[in-house]
Design a protein around this motif. Structure first.
Motif, PDB file in Angstrom:
ATOM      1  N   PRO A  90      10.425   7.771  45.027  1.00 28.41           N
ATOM      2  CA  PRO A  90       9.027   7.517  45.404  1.00 28.41           C
ATOM      3  C   PRO A  90       8.647   6.050  45.243  1.00 28.41           C
ATOM      4  O   PRO A  90       9.135   5.361  44.346  1.00 28.41           O
ATOM      5  N   ASP A  91       7.768   5.584  46.129  1.00 28.46           N
ATOM      6  CA  ASP A  91       7.307   4.201  46.077  1.00 28.46           C
ATOM      7  C   ASP A  91       5.779   4.163  46.063  1.00 28.46           C
ATOM      8  O   ASP A  91       5.106   5.205  46.002  1.00 28.46           O
ATOM      9  N   VAL A  92       5.229   2.962  46.141  1.00 30.44           N
ATOM     10  CA  VAL A  92       3.779   2.788  46.100  1.00 30.44           C
ATOM     11  C   VAL A  92       3.107   3.526  47.250  1.00 30.44           C
ATOM     12  O   VAL A  92       2.084   4.197  47.065  1.00 30.44           O
ATOM     13  N   GLU A  93       3.670   3.411  48.444  1.00 30.12           N
ATOM     14  CA  GLU A  93       3.077   4.066  49.613  1.00 30.12           C
ATOM     15  C   GLU A  93       3.016   5.579  49.431  1.00 30.12           C
ATOM     16  O   GLU A  93       2.048   6.223  49.841  1.00 30.12           O
ATOM     17  N   TYR A  94       4.064   6.141  48.806  1.00 29.33           N
ATOM     18  CA  TYR A  94       4.084   7.587  48.580  1.00 29.33           C
ATOM     19  C   TYR A  94       2.908   8.018  47.693  1.00 29.33           C
ATOM     20  O   TYR A  94       2.169   8.950  48.030  1.00 29.33           O
ATOM     21  N   TYR A  95       2.712   7.323  46.580  1.00 32.97           N
ATOM     22  CA  TYR A  95       1.637   7.718  45.669  1.00 32.97           C
ATOM     23  C   TYR A  95       0.262   7.378  46.226  1.00 32.97           C
ATOM     24  O   TYR A  95      -0.729   8.057  45.905  1.00 32.97           O
ATOM     25  N   ILE A 136      11.950   9.917  32.679  1.00 30.31           N
ATOM     26  CA  ILE A 136      13.087  10.708  32.196  1.00 30.31           C
ATOM     27  C   ILE A 136      13.784  11.437  33.345  1.00 30.31           C
ATOM     28  O   ILE A 136      14.403  12.481  33.155  1.00 30.31           O
ATOM     29  N   GLY A 137      13.647  10.898  34.558  1.00 25.08           N
ATOM     30  CA  GLY A 137      14.399  11.440  35.693  1.00 25.08           C
ATOM     31  C   GLY A 137      13.852  12.711  36.276  1.00 25.08           C
ATOM     32  O   GLY A 137      14.592  13.459  36.927  1.00 25.08           O
ATOM     33  N   GLU A 138      12.559  12.965  36.104  1.00 25.67           N
ATOM     34  CA  GLU A 138      11.954  14.163  36.678  1.00 25.67           C
ATOM     35  C   GLU A 138      10.951  13.748  37.760  1.00 25.67           C
ATOM     36  O   GLU A 138      11.103  12.702  38.378  1.00 25.67           O
ATOM     37  N   GLY A 139       9.951  14.557  38.001  1.00 21.65           N
ATOM     38  CA  GLY A 139       8.955  14.230  39.016  1.00 21.65           C
ATOM     39  C   GLY A 139       9.515  14.287  40.416  1.00 21.65           C
ATOM     40  O   GLY A 139      10.244  15.222  40.786  1.00 21.65           O
ATOM     41  N   GLU A 140       9.225  13.260  41.215  1.00 25.00           N
ATOM     42  CA  GLU A 140       9.582  13.269  42.634  1.00 25.00           C
ATOM     43  C   GLU A 140      10.977  12.719  42.906  1.00 25.00           C
ATOM     44  O   GLU A 140      11.392  12.609  44.063  1.00 25.00           O
ATOM     45  N   LEU A 141      11.709  12.362  41.882  1.00 17.62           N
ATOM     46  CA  LEU A 141      13.074  11.878  42.064  1.00 17.62           C
ATOM     47  C   LEU A 141      14.003  12.994  42.519  1.00 17.62           C
ATOM     48  O   LEU A 141      13.978  14.094  41.960  1.00 17.62           O
ATOM     49  N   LEU A 190      29.185  27.492  52.437  1.00 15.75           N
ATOM     50  CA  LEU A 190      29.272  26.510  53.517  1.00 15.75           C
ATOM     51  C   LEU A 190      28.418  25.268  53.243  1.00 15.75           C
ATOM     52  O   LEU A 190      28.505  24.277  53.972  1.00 15.75           O
ATOM     53  N   PHE A 191      27.592  25.318  52.206  1.00 14.10           N
ATOM     54  CA  PHE A 191      26.700  24.217  51.857  1.00 14.10           C
ATOM     55  C   PHE A 191      27.476  23.189  51.043  1.00 14.10           C
ATOM     56  O   PHE A 191      27.960  23.491  49.950  1.00 14.10           O
ATOM     57  N   ASN A 192      27.636  21.991  51.578  1.00 13.04           N
ATOM     58  CA  ASN A 192      28.446  20.960  50.923  1.00 13.04           C
ATOM     59  C   ASN A 192      27.624  20.266  49.835  1.00 13.04           C
ATOM     60  O   ASN A 192      27.010  19.216  50.054  1.00 13.04           O
ATOM     61  N   ARG A 193      27.621  20.832  48.660  1.00 14.22           N
ATOM     62  CA  ARG A 193      26.723  20.400  47.586  1.00 14.22           C
ATOM     63  C   ARG A 193      26.887  18.942  47.152  1.00 14.22           C
ATOM     64  O   ARG A 193      25.894  18.293  46.829  1.00 14.22           O
ATOM     65  N   PRO A 194      28.073  18.370  47.083  1.00 13.40           N
ATOM     66  CA  PRO A 194      28.165  16.976  46.615  1.00 13.40           C
ATOM     67  C   PRO A 194      27.326  15.991  47.422  1.00 13.40           C
ATOM     68  O   PRO A 194      26.838  15.001  46.870  1.00 13.40           O
ATOM     69  N   VAL A 195      27.150  16.240  48.728  1.00 14.76           N
ATOM     70  CA  VAL A 195      26.404  15.282  49.558  1.00 14.76           C
ATOM     71  C   VAL A 195      25.111  15.856  50.124  1.00 14.76           C
ATOM     72  O   VAL A 195      24.302  15.113  50.692  1.00 14.76           O
ATOM     73  N   MET A 196      24.878  17.159  49.961  1.00 16.44           N
ATOM     74  CA  MET A 196      23.707  17.784  50.575  1.00 16.44           C
ATOM     75  C   MET A 196      22.728  18.380  49.570  1.00 16.44           C
ATOM     76  O   MET A 196      21.539  18.514  49.864  1.00 16.44           O
ATOM     77  N   ALA A 197      23.216  18.767  48.396  1.00 18.72           N
ATOM     78  CA  ALA A 197      22.330  19.376  47.395  1.00 18.72           C
ATOM     79  C   ALA A 197      21.497  18.292  46.710  1.00 18.72           C
ATOM     80  O   ALA A 197      21.985  17.194  46.425  1.00 18.72           O
ATOM     81  N   SER A 198      20.247  18.594  46.441  1.00 22.75           N
ATOM     82  CA  SER A 198      19.364  17.625  45.790  1.00 22.75           C
ATOM     83  C   SER A 198      18.876  18.173  44.454  1.00 22.75           C
ATOM     84  O   SER A 198      18.491  19.333  44.350  1.00 22.75           O
ATOM     85  N   TYR A 199      18.922  17.325  43.450  1.00 24.17           N
ATOM     86  CA  TYR A 199      18.509  17.692  42.097  1.00 24.17           C
ATOM     87  C   TYR A 199      17.679  16.548  41.511  1.00 24.17           C
ATOM     88  O   TYR A 199      17.827  15.390  41.893  1.00 24.17           O
TER      89      TYR A 199
END
Length: 645
Positions: free
Chosen positions: A416-421, A440-445, A298-307
């Motif tokens: 993430p932005d300046v305020e986040y860090y 390389i697309g890792e971390g908090e992205l 039931l989890f609509n992965r294209p718009v709800m899953a985060s990677y």
């Protein structure tokens, strides 16, 4: 003087009397509503619920339609059932079900009809129609049932079910009534107002036994129900089903977009389920079964899953750095002192080469150049200034915000932005060395598959996009919502895309994509990625578009636990591209390879509850919520230490 007063008084009362007579004439002769109210025992007001609009694919193929059925209604104070067991056998229900249905109806209203049994087929209706005259208080009403032509696209199409009490209270106006159907998810929810249509009302005469004797006043007061508007989508139904077949025994997503319009061609959420399961009167049982499935269909992965986007994010890094002037197309970087390894050796001599081979050290240096802008005198302040510029540029690709797709519950992800860090580390207490994993697309992205498909469409268009959307027309073709006609610019010069795209073509033809996955006579530009996963094997990602010089399709494929994007995700995406462009599958070898791959993760069964202990003095349960929280999957693998392809 006295005569004048008498004349005024007589005139006053005469006018009042005339007004009353005129009002009485209006109510009894001109106003039909009064006549209807005064004839409540012989005139019945029947509300006609319209058919919901149907849903079509881009080629006119019917995807969702309505099947006529019958609902059985009950008015509790009129209901008389002499033999309850015989009545239950007639309707094929249990006695406890009968009792609960009658209780629910009485709690709603004893004087108004309410739902007793939904969606009797025409065969069931014909079987019991004549017999039901022996059961006063029960009546039939025509209705319809949503029907789906194929077991595909369940989460995006959505489902309808009975409106809840909370939704009734929150509704604008008074359109919905108890027992009405309501779009609860997917397109059914997003386009509810367009799909629902407009109610009709008719008045019929009936005798004291409730038998209809004909229409009232030959239907002069009746209003016809107006069917809901049809939805025309950009979905290629054949392509959608083919993409579904490639994702069998896999968890993940496939999203394909037409770059020139933003229309979604296919949108797969795997594992899938048959949407017809939630269209029957057994909705509750079927929904519970799906909700309890550990793979979350039931989890609509294209718009709800985060990677984490992994190395697919490198194309954005390259474009942003080129636009800012931090690098040029031929910039070369040394790997010395970089805490990352390159895939297969040194590939840091140019942007196209770094993209083709997905060189981690190269993009480490690219991100460092953007943040510091060659100013190492104050690394804390330079990092803040550089990250702010980087954030604003990346956000124009739709990262970190909702794109506005015509589906509910879209996840905006994380950029993430300046305020986040500043909150995490403190103001002026962080620098590049704290955030370099973003390179390389890792971390908090965090991104959704839809966003990465849109990134592929942006590169295909050389710098712009239209908001991805499923519905291309409401009521008629080529009539989408106005917001889906707006062109969004990224601010990246076209020439920079001509630097990155050759590297993407190289990635498919002689880079990180497995050789078997290449498609003959179709030049595909793509980028592979591996997304770190703390709970198991890494996730495989691929984004791409084709033909590279005149794109007709942009795509993103996510295969959870697939590890390598070039081995697990790229074959899926490239087969979908081939099917769309050629109308057939010629690369049977890679099709056979991917159809037989199984990437379903092992999920341990829930820990059994401990038995309840009873004694003569007290009752104690040994199972606790804490014990359930401690239950962990049996299968565990280490987090990927070197993000790759």
């Amino acid at each position: 003087m006295l005569d004048n007063r008498r004349f005024v008084i007589i005139t006053f009362f005469g006018l009042i009397g005339t007004a009353y007579l005129l009002r009485l004439f209006h109510l009894q002769v001109l106003d039909d509503s009064y006549s209807i109210e005064s004839s409540a025992n012989s005139i019945k007001r029947i509300t006609e619920v319209p058919f919901r609009g149907q849903i079509y694919d881009r080629n006119g193929k019917l995807m969702v339609y309505n099947t006529p059925v019958y609902d059985l209604l009950v008015t509790p104070y009129k209901a008389k059932v002499q033999d309850t067991l015989q009545f239950c056998r007639l309707l094929n229900i249990e006695r406890h079900t009968f009792d609960s249905l009658m209780t629910a109806a009485a709690s709603y209203s004893r004087a108004k009809p309410s739902m007793f049994i939904r969606q009797l087929s025409r065969e069931d209706f014909a079987r019991i129609q004549d017999i039901m005259v022996d059961y006063p208080g029960f009546e039939f009403a025509k209705s319809s049932m949503r029907t789906y032509t194929a077991p595909t696209m369940a989460n995006s199409l959505g489902y309808v079910s009975e409106i809840t009490g909370g939704q009734l209270k929150k509704q604008e106006g008074f359109y919905y009534q108890q027992g009405d159907y309501y779009g609860q998810s997917g397109l059914e929810s997003f386009y509810e107002k367009e799909l629902r249509g407009r109610r009709g009302v008719k008045f019929v005469m009936q005798n004291v036994n409730g038998v209809v004797k004909g229409s009232w006043k030959d239907g002069e007061l009746d209003t016809m129900a107006v069917a809901g508007k049809n939805l025309y989508t950009g979905i290629d139904f054949d392509l959608q089903q083919y993409a579904d077949s490639l994702m069998v025994n896999k968890v993940g997503s496939v999203v394909a977009i037409e770059p020139s319009t933003g229309q979604i061609l296919a949108i797969v959420s795997a594992p899938n389920y048959d949407p017809n399961k939630l269209a029957t009167r057994h909705f509750s049982e079927n929904y519970r079964e799906l909700a309890e499935n550990p793979y979350k269909p039931l989890f609509n992965r294209p718009v709800m899953a985060s990677y984490r986007p992994g190395s697919t994010f490198k194309v954005i890094q390259a474009l942003a750095a080129l636009q800012q002037g931090a690098i040029s197309s031929n910039t070369a970087f040394s790997h010395a002192g970089v805490p990352m390894k390159c895939h297969g050796g040194g590939h840091g001599n140019s942007v196209p080469q770094a993209v083709q081979h997905s060189c981690n050290p190269y993009f480490y240096r690219v991100f460092q150049s953007m943040l510091y802008n060659n100013d190492l005198s104050n690394t804390y302040e330079a990092s803040r200034t550089g990250l702010a510029k980087w954030h604003d540029q990346v956000a124009k690709f739709g990262i970190g915000e909702r794109l506005g797709v015509d589906l509910p519950s879209e996840y905006k992800g994380s950029l993430p932005d300046v305020e986040y860090y500043d909150k995490v580390y403190g103001v002026k207490r962080w620098k590049f060395s704290n955030v370099y994993s973003l390179s390389i697309g890792e971390g908090e992205l965090l991104i959704t598959p839809l966003k990465m498909a849109n990134v592929a469409a942006i590169i295909a268009n050389r710098g712009y996009y239209y908001t991805p959307h499923i519905v291309s027309g409401i009521g008629k073709k080529d009539n989408p919502l106005p917001e889906y006609k707006i062109r969004h610019e990224t601010g990246i010069d076209r020439k920079h895309f001509e630097t990155v795209i050759p590297g993407m073509v190289g990635a498919v033809e002689a880079g990180t994509v497995m050789r078997l996955a290449r498609i003959a006579d179709v030049q595909i530009a793509g980028k592979t990625g591996t997304s770190q996963n703390k709970k198991g094997a890494a996730h495989a990602i691929f984004i791409g578009f084709a033909p590279a010089d005149n794109p007709k399709i942009a795509i993103a494929a996510f295969v959870e636990n697939g590890v390598w994007g070039g081995v697990s995700a790229a074959p899926v995406a490239n087969l979908v591209i081939e099917r769309y462009l050629k109308g057939k599958t010629e690369n049977k070898a890679i099709e056979n390879y991917i159809l037989h791959k199984n990437y379903m993760p092992h999920i341990a069964a829930p820990a059994p509850k401990k038995p309840e202990i009873k004694d003569s003095t007290k009752k104690k349960e040994l199972d606790t919520p804490l014990a359930e929280k401690k239950a962990k999957p049996v299968s565990k693998t280490k987090e990927t230490t070197s993000p790759g392809e």
